[in-house]
Scaffold this motif. Sequence first.
Motif, PDB file in Angstrom:
ATOM      1  N   ASP A   1      -3.806   0.873  -3.290  1.00  0.00           N
ATOM      2  CA  ASP A   1      -3.535  -0.555  -3.139  1.00  0.00           C
ATOM      3  C   ASP A   1      -2.853  -1.067  -4.402  1.00  0.00           C
ATOM      4  OD1 ASP A   1      -3.947  -3.486  -3.227  1.00  0.00           O
ATOM      5  OD2 ASP A   1      -5.110  -3.142  -1.405  1.00  0.00           O
TER       6      ASP A   1
ATOM      7  N   ASP B   1      -6.929   3.308  11.189  1.00  0.00           N
ATOM      8  CA  ASP B   1      -6.970   1.882  10.877  1.00  0.00           C
ATOM      9  C   ASP B   1      -7.660   1.715   9.530  1.00  0.00           C
ATOM     10  OD1 ASP B   1      -8.009  -0.892  10.755  1.00  0.00           O
ATOM     11  OD2 ASP B   1      -7.115  -1.038  12.744  1.00  0.00           O
TER      12      ASP B   1
ATOM     13  N   ASP C   1      -1.833  -2.176   8.068  1.00  0.00           N
ATOM     14  CA  ASP C   1      -3.089  -1.463   7.832  1.00  0.00           C
ATOM     15  C   ASP C   1      -3.241  -0.239   8.738  1.00  0.00           C
ATOM     16  OD1 ASP C   1      -3.469  -2.689  10.253  1.00  0.00           O
ATOM     17  OD2 ASP C   1      -5.458  -3.490   9.797  1.00  0.00           O
TER      18      ASP C   1
ATOM     19  N   LYS D   1       0.837  -1.197   0.000  1.00  0.00           N
ATOM     20  CA  LYS D   1       0.000   0.000   0.000  1.00  0.00           C
ATOM     21  C   LYS D   1       0.878   1.256   0.000  1.00  0.00           C
ATOM     22  CE  LYS D   1      -3.965  -2.019   2.434  1.00  0.00           C
ATOM     23  NZ  LYS D   1      -3.386  -3.350   2.676  1.00  0.00           N
TER      24      LYS D   1
ATOM     25  N   SER E   1      -8.546  -0.977   7.842  1.00  0.00           N
ATOM     26  CA  SER E   1      -9.575  -2.020   7.766  1.00  0.00           C
ATOM     27  C   SER E   1     -10.886  -1.596   8.416  1.00  0.00           C
ATOM     28  CB  SER E   1      -9.064  -3.309   8.418  1.00  0.00           C
ATOM     29  OG  SER E   1      -8.717  -3.076   9.778  1.00  0.00           O
ATOM     30  N   THR E   2     -10.822  -0.774   9.455  1.00  0.00           N
ATOM     31  CA  THR E   2     -12.044  -0.370  10.158  1.00  0.00           C
ATOM     32  C   THR E   2     -12.420   1.092   9.910  1.00  0.00           C
ATOM     33  OG1 THR E   2     -10.837   0.291  12.158  1.00  0.00           O
ATOM     34  CG2 THR E   2     -11.537  -2.021  11.983  1.00  0.00           C
TER      35      THR E   2
END
Length: 301
Positions: free
Chosen positions: A55, A95, A77, A42, A97-98
């Motif tokens: 990405d 974060d 991440d 990334k 992912s969240t």
Amino acid sequence: MKRKLFSITLVLIFLILISTVASAEQFTKIGSGSEPAIDDGKVTWTNNGVIHVYDLTTKKETAVNSSAASHPAISGDKLVWHDESSEIPRLTVYDISTASKTYITQNVDKSSIPAIYGSRIVWSANSYVYMHDISTSTQTKIADGDNPDIYANMISYDSYSTEDTPQIYVYNITTKKAIDVSQYGDNMFSHAYGDKVIWSDFYNRLGNIRMYDITTGQQTEVTTGNDKTGYDTGGSTDTDGNKIVYLKHNNLANIDSGDLYIYEIDTGKSKQLTSGNTSQTPAISGNVMVWSDSGNIYMLK
């Protein structure tokens, strides 16, 4: 004879064009902005105060909800950047992912530039180096110093300590002990990877790069530029694995940009990758390099 020379000339021009195209195809523009950082497939950068993430697998670019953001860093991440959207300096931890955010506000000033490895973030404020562990929500004052970097259990930074000029120190998080790895010179802007630390010597080398191997105790002159061969900016370097990327400039009035080079530690040889003296802020992860140039983000893999 003239026809033969003319034919040879056409062949040479054709070969040069092929070479130029092949070289250009290696460089891929992936976005617009500055200050790229890369890790684990990334790339992140900032554009007009907004953080972007690209990405490498999906080739998808995402803008993160942010403003007044600068100096992004990435590990896995996790993102961290300097944030002045509240008009008070702080570090934003994000974060991927969240899409959740937390903030570090204690001991952060306008010059705090973060670095991150795993769950640990380091930065400096008011000439002190700090570390924040995301996993435990604990913050520690490490030492007097500036411009820290972190890799695994090792924090590198520059500090005046007892010297008249800044030296490079490496702090072991486990033993809580630091060693001076530079010994002489006017040294700043260190980067760490594995058992090696690189930095820039401004004492009489005007930014030439040096490297220290913690395991062997050996110090290496990576670059030795001068008035004739051009100087190395030092402030714009990065290292990963067997490679060091750096900028070499030929204009002492503008040391923030230059031509991009890659140095192979095993062979001790450098190779020029770009020309035009306009590349900035290179970063590397594995075999992928990113940098900014004239408001664009480029990648070489």
